[in-house]
Design an enzyme around this catalytic site. Structure first.
Site, PDB file in Angstrom:
ATOM      1  N   PRO A   2      85.528  20.230  66.244  1.00  0.00           N
ATOM      2  CA  PRO A   2      84.542  19.365  65.831  1.00  0.00           C
ATOM      3  C   PRO A   2      83.920  19.306  64.485  1.00  0.00           C
ATOM      4  O   PRO A   2      84.042  20.419  63.682  1.00  0.00           O
ATOM      5  CB  PRO A   2      83.249  19.892  66.726  1.00  0.00           C
ATOM      6  CG  PRO A   2      83.723  21.401  67.225  1.00  0.00           C
ATOM      7  CD  PRO A   2      85.016  21.534  66.673  1.00  0.00           C
ATOM      8  N   GLU A   3      84.081  18.262  63.934  1.00  0.00           N
ATOM      9  CA  GLU A   3      83.560  17.980  62.495  1.00  0.00           C
ATOM     10  C   GLU A   3      82.121  17.553  62.690  1.00  0.00           C
ATOM     11  O   GLU A   3      81.579  17.198  63.774  1.00  0.00           O
ATOM     12  CB  GLU A   3      84.491  17.198  61.664  1.00  0.00           C
ATOM     13  CG  GLU A   3      85.984  17.674  61.729  1.00  0.00           C
ATOM     14  CD  GLU A   3      86.805  16.717  60.918  1.00  0.00           C
ATOM     15  OE1 GLU A   3      86.523  16.169  60.026  1.00  0.00           O
ATOM     16  OE2 GLU A   3      88.041  16.642  61.097  1.00  0.00           O
TER      17      GLU A   3
END
Length: 287
Positions: A2-3
């Site tokens: 996840p960014e």
DNA sequence: AAGAGGCCCTGATAGC
DNA sequence: TGCTATCAGGGCCTCT
């Protein structure tokens, strides 16, 4: 996984569900994460009330009403599932594990509220939990990180000052959390495509106009990804166990060999390893 | 001292 | 089918 956008999606749904709710119980199934789960984690959280769930960069922050904080990083493969306690199978009493959307293995931590619980699951164990004792320590925890793209501090002056005399390439810069925090490999690729900049370009030779474009598109791409529920390549799931949609909007990421999406460009998207990660770009648009 | 590279870990997929 | 190799969205550490 996840960014910033994916973490924000998780934050939004968690916040809706658990703000002003009291933690009834913490169940620890596996302490082995990138940082071993603190020994006093259970004590720290049980019977405390979550004031709200916030976020900085790729870090989730549970703000407790006693001015203490629980920090969660999802690493590459961490997911958080919301599970309804009441939907129990009357025979096994265990049906919240039977949800097809909840992985069978690698659930490390469960935080139980009145009528639901959140389950942290992380096959690759690159994620972690941290306890932060006060607001000052929280500030210190993020001191080494650059501003988020949305922050006014991420401006042209800051940009030009940061890149002076440096010999790195621009792809490397965008995934450097000390420069700007929240951008990872996927969004770095997308931002550089929209800015029409070769990922291999040395940052000392970026023009002012190119720096401005990066600032603008960094905001645009991340906001757009948030609007679309984040991106799911393989691991990312929101708290309902469903995938994001922004992967359908990728211009370059994972499009090696496919035709460039810019109108009138007939080139194929290339893939190269830059900064130790897969980098996708259009040879004719980005130079 | 900036920058390159390795490493933590498991699982999905590709190729034989 | 079943082996092995490669790759994955992060971040930290070490070496030069």
């Amino acid at each position: 996984m996840p960014e910033l956008p994916e973490v924000e999606i998780v934050r939004q749904s968690l916040n809706k569900k658990i703000r002003q709710k009291k933690v009834k119980k913490v169940i620890i199934r596996n302490r082995n994460l990138r940082i071993k789960l603190p020994t006093d984690f259970k004590n720290f959280l049980e019977n405390k009330t979550v004031f709200e769930v916030s976020r900085f960069s790729k870090y989730l922050i549970f703000n407790l009403t006693n001015e203490k904080f629980c920090l969660i990083h999802l690493g590459m493969s961490g997911t958080i599932h919301l599970i309804n306690n009441k939907k129990k199978n009357k025979f096994t009493n265990l049906s919240f594990y039977n949800s097809p959307l909840l992985p069978k293995k690698h659930s490390h931590v469960e935080i139980v509220f009145d009528d639901f619980r959140i389950v942290y699951n992380d096959p690759r164990r690159f994620g972690f939990f941290q306890i932060i004792q006060n607001t000052l320590n929280l500030k210190k925890r993020f001191e080494h990180l650059g501003p988020e793209p949305f922050n006014d501090a991420f401006n042209i002056k800051y940009f030009e000052n940061f890149i002076k005399k440096k010999n790195r390439c621009v792809k490397d810069l965008l995934i450097d959390q000390k420069f700007v925090s929240g951008i990872g490999n996927i969004y770095a690729n997308e931002i550089l495509f929209l800015s029409k900049i070769d990922p291999k370009k040395k940052i000392k030779s970026l023009s002012k106009n190119e720096c401005s474009k990066i600032i603008i598109y960094a905001k645009k791409v991340l906001l757009n990804a948030i609007k679309n529920g984040g991106s799911s390549i393989r691991d990312f799931k929101n708290t309902d166990g469903h995938r994001g949609r922004f992967q359908n909007n990728f211009k370059v990421y994972q499009r090696e060999g496919l035709t460039c999406k810019r109108s009138n460009c007939l080139s194929k998207i290339s893939k190269k390893i830059i900064s130790n990660r897969s980098t996708f770009f259009c040879n004719s648009c980005q130079n």
